[in-house]
Design a protein around this motif. Sequence first.
Motif, PDB file in Angstrom:
ATOM      1  N   SER A 287       0.819  -1.202   0.000  1.00 28.63           N
ATOM      2  CA  SER A 287       0.000   0.000   0.000  1.00 28.63           C
ATOM      3  C   SER A 287       0.859   1.261   0.000  1.00 28.63           C
ATOM      4  O   SER A 287       0.598   2.219  -0.736  1.00 28.63           O
ATOM      5  CB  SER A 287      -0.926  -0.012   1.219  1.00 28.63           C
ATOM      6  N   ILE A 288       1.923   1.240   0.810  1.00 29.60           N
ATOM      7  CA  ILE A 288       2.804   2.413   0.910  1.00 29.60           C
ATOM      8  C   ILE A 288       3.654   2.562  -0.344  1.00 29.60           C
ATOM      9  O   ILE A 288       3.764   3.654  -0.917  1.00 29.60           O
ATOM     10  CB  ILE A 288       3.698   2.295   2.163  1.00 29.60           C
ATOM     11  N   ILE A 289       4.270   1.462  -0.792  1.00 34.55           N
ATOM     12  CA  ILE A 289       5.173   1.529  -1.948  1.00 34.55           C
ATOM     13  C   ILE A 289       4.422   1.904  -3.220  1.00 34.55           C
ATOM     14  O   ILE A 289       4.903   2.704  -4.029  1.00 34.55           O
ATOM     15  CB  ILE A 289       5.892   0.169  -2.133  1.00 34.55           C
ATOM     16  N   CYS A 290       3.233   1.338  -3.403  1.00 31.35           N
ATOM     17  CA  CYS A 290       2.453   1.587  -4.623  1.00 31.35           C
ATOM     18  C   CYS A 290       1.536   2.799  -4.512  1.00 31.35           C
ATOM     19  O   CYS A 290       0.841   3.123  -5.486  1.00 31.35           O
ATOM     20  CB  CYS A 290       1.616   0.354  -4.963  1.00 31.35           C
ATOM     21  N   ASN A 291       1.517   3.433  -3.326  1.00 32.46           N
ATOM     22  CA  ASN A 291       0.606   4.556  -3.085  1.00 32.46           C
ATOM     23  C   ASN A 291      -0.827   4.156  -3.461  1.00 32.46           C
ATOM     24  O   ASN A 291      -1.534   4.840  -4.192  1.00 32.46           O
ATOM     25  CB  ASN A 291       1.039   5.795  -3.884  1.00 32.46           C
ATOM     26  N   MET A 292      -1.252   3.014  -2.939  1.00 26.62           N
ATOM     27  CA  MET A 292      -2.541   2.412  -3.272  1.00 26.62           C
ATOM     28  C   MET A 292      -3.275   2.079  -1.977  1.00 26.62           C
ATOM     29  O   MET A 292      -2.654   1.663  -1.009  1.00 26.62           O
ATOM     30  CB  MET A 292      -2.297   1.135  -4.091  1.00 26.62           C
ATOM     31  N   SER A 293      -4.574   2.281  -1.956  1.00 27.87           N
ATOM     32  CA  SER A 293      -5.332   1.971  -0.757  1.00 27.87           C
ATOM     33  C   SER A 293      -5.299   0.467  -0.489  1.00 27.87           C
ATOM     34  O   SER A 293      -5.133  -0.343  -1.410  1.00 27.87           O
ATOM     35  CB  SER A 293      -6.777   2.440  -0.898  1.00 27.87           C
ATOM     36  N   LEU A 294      -5.469   0.092   0.771  1.00 21.37           N
ATOM     37  CA  LEU A 294      -5.453  -1.326   1.130  1.00 21.37           C
ATOM     38  C   LEU A 294      -6.535  -2.110   0.383  1.00 21.37           C
ATOM     39  O   LEU A 294      -6.322  -3.270   0.021  1.00 21.37           O
ATOM     40  CB  LEU A 294      -5.657  -1.486   2.644  1.00 21.37           C
ATOM     41  N   THR A 295      -7.660  -1.456   0.159  1.00 17.26           N
ATOM     42  CA  THR A 295      -8.742  -2.142  -0.559  1.00 17.26           C
ATOM     43  C   THR A 295      -8.266  -2.630  -1.912  1.00 17.26           C
ATOM     44  O   THR A 295      -8.479  -3.791  -2.292  1.00 17.26           O
ATOM     45  CB  THR A 295      -9.945  -1.192  -0.738  1.00 17.26           C
ATOM     46  N   TRP A 296      -7.568  -1.769  -2.647  1.00 18.44           N
ATOM     47  CA  TRP A 296      -7.134  -2.135  -3.991  1.00 18.44           C
ATOM     48  C   TRP A 296      -5.881  -3.005  -3.976  1.00 18.44           C
ATOM     49  O   TRP A 296      -5.625  -3.725  -4.943  1.00 18.44           O
ATOM     50  CB  TRP A 296      -6.956  -0.892  -4.841  1.00 18.44           C
ATOM     51  N   VAL A 297      -5.130  -2.974  -2.899  1.00 17.89           N
ATOM     52  CA  VAL A 297      -4.041  -3.944  -2.750  1.00 17.89           C
ATOM     53  C   VAL A 297      -4.618  -5.350  -2.692  1.00 17.89           C
ATOM     54  O   VAL A 297      -4.134  -6.269  -3.363  1.00 17.89           O
ATOM     55  CB  VAL A 297      -3.208  -3.646  -1.481  1.00 17.89           C
ATOM     56  N   PHE A 298      -5.682  -5.521  -1.910  1.00 15.14           N
ATOM     57  CA  PHE A 298      -6.312  -6.838  -1.796  1.00 15.14           C
ATOM     58  C   PHE A 298      -7.061  -7.231  -3.063  1.00 15.14           C
ATOM     59  O   PHE A 298      -7.174  -8.420  -3.376  1.00 15.14           O
ATOM     60  CB  PHE A 298      -7.279  -6.861  -0.607  1.00 15.14           C
ATOM     61  N   LYS A 299      -7.575  -6.248  -3.811  1.00  7.61           N
ATOM     62  CA  LYS A 299      -8.369  -6.554  -5.000  1.00  7.61           C
ATOM     63  C   LYS A 299      -7.522  -6.716  -6.255  1.00  7.61           C
ATOM     64  O   LYS A 299      -7.959  -7.386  -7.212  1.00  7.61           O
ATOM     65  CB  LYS A 299      -9.415  -5.456  -5.227  1.00  7.61           C
ATOM     66  N   VAL A 300      -6.325  -6.116  -6.278  1.00  6.14           N
ATOM     67  CA  VAL A 300      -5.506  -6.125  -7.496  1.00  6.14           C
ATOM     68  C   VAL A 300      -4.170  -6.851  -7.296  1.00  6.14           C
ATOM     69  O   VAL A 300      -3.830  -7.770  -8.052  1.00  6.14           O
ATOM     70  CB  VAL A 300      -5.244  -4.682  -7.990  1.00  6.14           C
TER      71      VAL A 300
END
Length: 596
Positions: free
Chosen positions: A126-139
């Motif tokens: 989430s931190i490295i990709c600047n992505m919300s946790l929701t989309w880390v789990f979905k993508v």
Amino acid sequence: NIGGMLSPAALFLCLIPFLSILGTYLVNFHQNNIILMFLIVIIAIIVLLTGFQKFIPKNLYPLAIFIIAISLLYHRSLISMYLWGWDIHLEYYFSNLVMIGSHWDPTISDRVNAMLSVVMLAPAYSIICNMSLTWVFKVIYPLLFSLVPLGLYRVFQKQTDDRIAFLSCFFFVSLFTFYTEMLALAKQQIAELFLVLLTLLIVAKHMNKMKRSFLFIVFGMSLAVSHYGTSYLYMFFLIAVWLILVSGAYPKMQKLTNKFYFKFGRKKEKLVGNPVPLKVNRTITSTFVLLFIAFTLTWYMHVSGSSVFNTIVRAGNHIAGTIYTDFLSPEVSQASNIIRSKTVSPLHEVTKVLHYITQFLIIIGILGSLFTRRRLNQNQYEEYLAFSIVTFGSYFVIVVFPYSGFGTNRFYHLSLFFLAPFCIIGGIIFFKVVYKIIKASWTNESVRISLKVLSVFFAIFLLFNSGFIYEVTKDHPTSISLNSTIDSPRFNDQEALCAKWLYGVKGNNPIYADERRAKLLTELGYVRIFRGDVNKIQDGSYIYFGNLNVVEDKVFVSRAVGKYYIRKFVIGYIDSRDIIDHRNKVYDNGGAQVYY
């Protein structure tokens, strides 16, 4: 080879994931499933093309497996702009705790909190990709998980051939558990990635022994901190495999089958050569077995208040305490309940029969590999075969033993790491027997024909497992990707906004919701599940209603029945107005409500 990358077959395969992404977009915002329906058909066509050796060359089989896997995973994971499913919401909660506090607290007593695959890996991405946790789990997690069948393809290929390996992997990914239940278990997705890496090391006999031992330790420890259920199963399998290897059980079994052949009058000239010797260069050593057991138990005993270790101890005590009273009892075996359960329609019964056929072929395949003079391939490794024998034996254990807590569907999915190729091998053996019955000669062309028939079977298998057939016929649809009217833990903007508002004002007051809407609230904190008895709702509490509760005036309720909570007896839906009578509405955004 740039030319190979730009070939029509390669470009065709690379377009398929975009159909999955565009298809989920249309479902999410326009309730149109036409592209996802088309996607399922295209994937079924791919297995036919490979079975008939058309268009897709053998060198693109690994790409085809990866493409099919990621497309099936995204066609389900990208449904809704929020997380859907069961365990994934609790996994989000503990990952978010790490994000909020900028550190991991190993003292919090919960099984999920002990899994670094959730509490460390997800926040890092989430931190490295600047992505919300929701989309880390979905993508991100499905992307990593799609590498599992790719690794299995290499494992199967080294022991069989390209087409058998492809069909084995297609069987693995077309089983509904792969792209449904597994997407709601982020920790097990990562654990299976390390499990396939460990399996790859078993067949990587060319690797330097020191490097292989080092990677075995790294992957084994990573598996242990990724998922407790998979780790304990692997530990038990590891012990059983080690016992088989040190006892020399397989060579003894070969000698026994040799005597069986001669005793029943088989002519010597009909036996072609000696049994093919197993590849012996063992990676499963007593040192690794002891190290894995010690690390796993130590981790689970000292992290998160021993919550995982205590769970396993309770499950062991339960099995030990009921083995004499409930042994062979169908009422306490989840597998037996699934076998005896009635389907809702004839089409659903067809799906059940298709599953029975695959399991029948697995039995034929593994018995054929054990009890024939010459195996179907020249490269079957002793350790892999030992894992297959142990997994095969575990089939019968889960049927006759009392319920232990690990779901039957998930266990069957994991067993295919070792048993999937035996389904294809069993199919070939079955057709060989048919040829013998009709007194036709068995040739290489006969093998090719049998693989073509199997490819047709697995194309049909996918169409049923994915819910495509049910959606076309409108016969009790099962796929939330293809049918947006199915009630499931899937949420929209209004429900998410309502949940955030509620946790901002609730203070120490408890929250109640029905079993499916409660999953969204789990991401934010503790919630109580409403079971249907209005009198049991505590005074001073809040009641959360999601979209279905508001729009259709009904609430989903269920209660556990049967011994040891083997299954859930769904009471069904009750009128939501019976719950909110004489209660105060304190929030309403049109799609979700809160009552006090």
